[in-house]
Design a protein around this motif. Structure first.
Motif, PDB file in Angstrom:
ATOM      1  N   GLU B  57       0.847  -1.199   0.000  1.00 28.99           N
ATOM      2  CA  GLU B  57       0.000   0.000   0.000  1.00 28.99           C
ATOM      3  C   GLU B  57       0.887   1.256   0.000  1.00 28.99           C
ATOM      4  O   GLU B  57       0.652   2.197  -0.765  1.00 28.99           O
ATOM      5  CB  GLU B  57      -0.894  -0.018   1.245  1.00 28.99           C
ATOM      6  CG  GLU B  57      -1.923   1.086   1.272  1.00 28.99           C
ATOM      7  CD  GLU B  57      -2.596   1.216   2.641  1.00 28.99           C
ATOM      8  OE1 GLU B  57      -2.515   0.278   3.463  1.00 28.99           O
ATOM      9  OE2 GLU B  57      -3.164   2.292   2.884  1.00 28.99           O
ATOM     10  N   GLY B  60       2.362   2.224  -3.192  1.00 30.20           N
ATOM     11  CA  GLY B  60       1.403   2.714  -4.189  1.00 30.20           C
ATOM     12  C   GLY B  60       0.895   1.621  -5.104  1.00 30.20           C
ATOM     13  O   GLY B  60       0.297   1.902  -6.149  1.00 30.20           O
ATOM     14  N   ASP B  63      -4.587  -0.041  -3.430  1.00 23.54           N
ATOM     15  CA  ASP B  63      -5.507   1.004  -3.004  1.00 23.54           C
ATOM     16  C   ASP B  63      -6.403   0.427  -1.908  1.00 23.54           C
ATOM     17  O   ASP B  63      -6.631  -0.778  -1.895  1.00 23.54           O
ATOM     18  CB  ASP B  63      -6.369   1.417  -4.215  1.00 23.54           C
ATOM     19  CG  ASP B  63      -6.592   2.900  -4.226  1.00 23.54           C
ATOM     20  OD1 ASP B  63      -6.221   3.549  -3.228  1.00 23.54           O
ATOM     21  OD2 ASP B  63      -7.140   3.403  -5.234  1.00 23.54           O
ATOM     22  N   GLU B  65     -10.039   0.499   0.463  1.00 21.08           N
ATOM     23  CA  GLU B  65     -11.432   0.927   0.535  1.00 21.08           C
ATOM     24  C   GLU B  65     -11.995   0.362   1.848  1.00 21.08           C
ATOM     25  O   GLU B  65     -11.862  -0.830   2.097  1.00 21.08           O
ATOM     26  CB  GLU B  65     -12.159   0.314  -0.674  1.00 21.08           C
ATOM     27  CG  GLU B  65     -13.478   0.933  -0.999  1.00 21.08           C
ATOM     28  CD  GLU B  65     -14.117   0.205  -2.186  1.00 21.08           C
ATOM     29  OE1 GLU B  65     -13.435  -0.052  -3.200  1.00 21.08           O
ATOM     30  OE2 GLU B  65     -15.305  -0.125  -2.056  1.00 21.08           O
ATOM     31  N   TYR B  77      -8.536  -4.358  -0.111  1.00 16.85           N
ATOM     32  CA  TYR B  77      -7.373  -3.953  -0.899  1.00 16.85           C
ATOM     33  C   TYR B  77      -7.640  -4.268  -2.369  1.00 16.85           C
ATOM     34  O   TYR B  77      -8.206  -5.306  -2.679  1.00 16.85           O
ATOM     35  CB  TYR B  77      -6.126  -4.725  -0.458  1.00 16.85           C
ATOM     36  CG  TYR B  77      -5.669  -4.381   0.938  1.00 16.85           C
ATOM     37  CD1 TYR B  77      -4.796  -3.328   1.152  1.00 16.85           C
ATOM     38  CD2 TYR B  77      -6.118  -5.108   2.030  1.00 16.85           C
ATOM     39  CE1 TYR B  77      -4.375  -3.005   2.438  1.00 16.85           C
ATOM     40  CE2 TYR B  77      -5.703  -4.799   3.316  1.00 16.85           C
ATOM     41  CZ  TYR B  77      -4.831  -3.747   3.510  1.00 16.85           C
ATOM     42  OH  TYR B  77      -4.418  -3.430   4.765  1.00 16.85           O
ATOM     43  N   THR B  80      -3.732  -0.981  -7.823  1.00 16.54           N
ATOM     44  CA  THR B  80      -3.754   0.286  -8.551  1.00 16.54           C
ATOM     45  C   THR B  80      -3.236  -0.019  -9.963  1.00 16.54           C
ATOM     46  O   THR B  80      -2.792  -1.146 -10.223  1.00 16.54           O
ATOM     47  CB  THR B  80      -2.804   1.304  -7.880  1.00 16.54           C
ATOM     48  OG1 THR B  80      -1.492   0.745  -7.876  1.00 16.54           O
ATOM     49  CG2 THR B  80      -3.226   1.636  -6.465  1.00 16.54           C
TER      50      THR B  80
END
Lengths: 213, 112
Positions: B57, B60, B63, B65, B77, B80
């Motif tokens: 995370e 990067g 992402d 939520e 998770y 990205t």
């Protein structure tokens, strides 16, 4: 079978007792434990109490009280929190050291050759002003965190490190006390320049990567 | 249970691969999926899973939520765009590693 609110509250208070109160970690562990307990009840017909005890045993190591030299031995907490914070700090220390060292070597040669009092005075004011701004920001963020009362990994890291760093930015601020001094006894001092750069880049990296803490 | 040390270096790649297939997953779901696929041979410990997820995370690649499910907050998770690209690279590296290991462990002898 889904756990009732009282059972979730029981897990929550267990985690609080283990000092895992940081919202980002606590919600993840609580959900994980709850899922696992639900599965044990469904699959093996365990009671909530038995399933909880089995799950607490699995998490014992991660929730055990721990310290780390990077965070400072004065501060302790659940292992998973301390490890997460120490990893972050290690990352910042490493980047800061490498960049500050290169910056110092490169610009140090130029400044040494230049050997101009006007430039050293200018640098003294520049570092002094930047450190004063940083010190003010540290104090502002400290009160902002206190006001929100939200506990997270970031607020823990801040609480444990901010006072120490604020102290550095105060006593090593060339505007208040010129303890280090870039130019002493007619000589340019690399070590002072390195410390100033390390203090500068440390906060620069933290501000750049703050969303990842 | 298989020697977990052998899997340790591949944990991040395993997570990226699972998230690529499952779109978005939460921590417990990942451990169960791995257990199911490997028929219980590989158990990802909580102490290894969450640091790995947090690291990905921070890099990067994932992402996050947060949703309220069954009266509690659940952190999902998902990959990205950078994570999708990285998954392809890391999978290729892992496949290459497996091929090399196969060569070492089970070499095919031939007489020229």
């Amino acid at each position: 079978m889904k756990l009732a609110q009282e059972q979730l509250d029981f897990i929550s208070s267990y985690l609080c007792k283990k000092e895992l109160v940081q919202i980002d970690l606590k919600m993840e562990v609580l959900d994980h434990m709850a899922n696992s307990i639900e599965k044990r009840i469904e699959t093996y017909g365990d009671t909530f109490s038995d399933a909880f005890n089995a799950e607490a045993l699995i998490w014992e190591r991660e929730l055990s009280n721990s310290t780390n030299p990077i965070i400072g031995f004065l501060y302790s907490g659940p292992k998973m929190l301390i490890d997460k914070c120490a990893r972050k700090l290690k990352f910042f220390y490493l980047y800061t050291s490498v960049v500050a060292l290169f910056f110092t070597i490169f610009f140090g040669f130029i400044l040494k050759d230049l050997n101009s009092n006007i430039v050293f005075e200018f640098l003294r004011y520049l570092y002094g002003c930047v450190f004063t701004i940083i010190l003010s920001v540290i104090v502002i963020i400290h009160f902002a965190i206190k006001k929100t009362q939200i506990k997270s990994s970031f607020s823990f890291l801040y609480k444990t490190q901010a006072v120490g760093f604020a102290f550095f930015y105060l006593i090593y601020n060339p505007l208040f006390l010129d303890i280090l001094g870039l130019f002493k006894n007619g000589n340019f001092t690399y070590i002072s320049f390195l410390i100033y750069n390390a203090m500068l880049f440390f906060l620069l990296f933290i501000s750049l990567f703050i969303r990842n803490i | 249970m298989a020697n977990s040390k052998l899997y340790k270096g591949s944990l991040n790649t395993i997570i990226l691969k699972l998230l690529d297939e499952g779109e978005k997953m939460y921590g417990y779901e990942i451990t169960q999926k791995v257990k199911e696929i490997t028929k219980g041979e590989l158990k990802i410990t909580e102490g290894a899973l969450y640091p790995a997820l947090h690291k990905l995370e921070a890099e990067g690649l994932l992402d996050v939520e947060v949703k309220k499910v069954d009266n509690r907050l659940r952190k999902y998770y998902k990959l990205t765009d950078q994570g999708v690209r990285e998954k392809t690279n890391r999978l290729a590296e892992l496949e290459e590693f497996i091929r090399n290991m196969e060569q070492l462990v089970n070499p095919k002898w031939s007489i020229n």
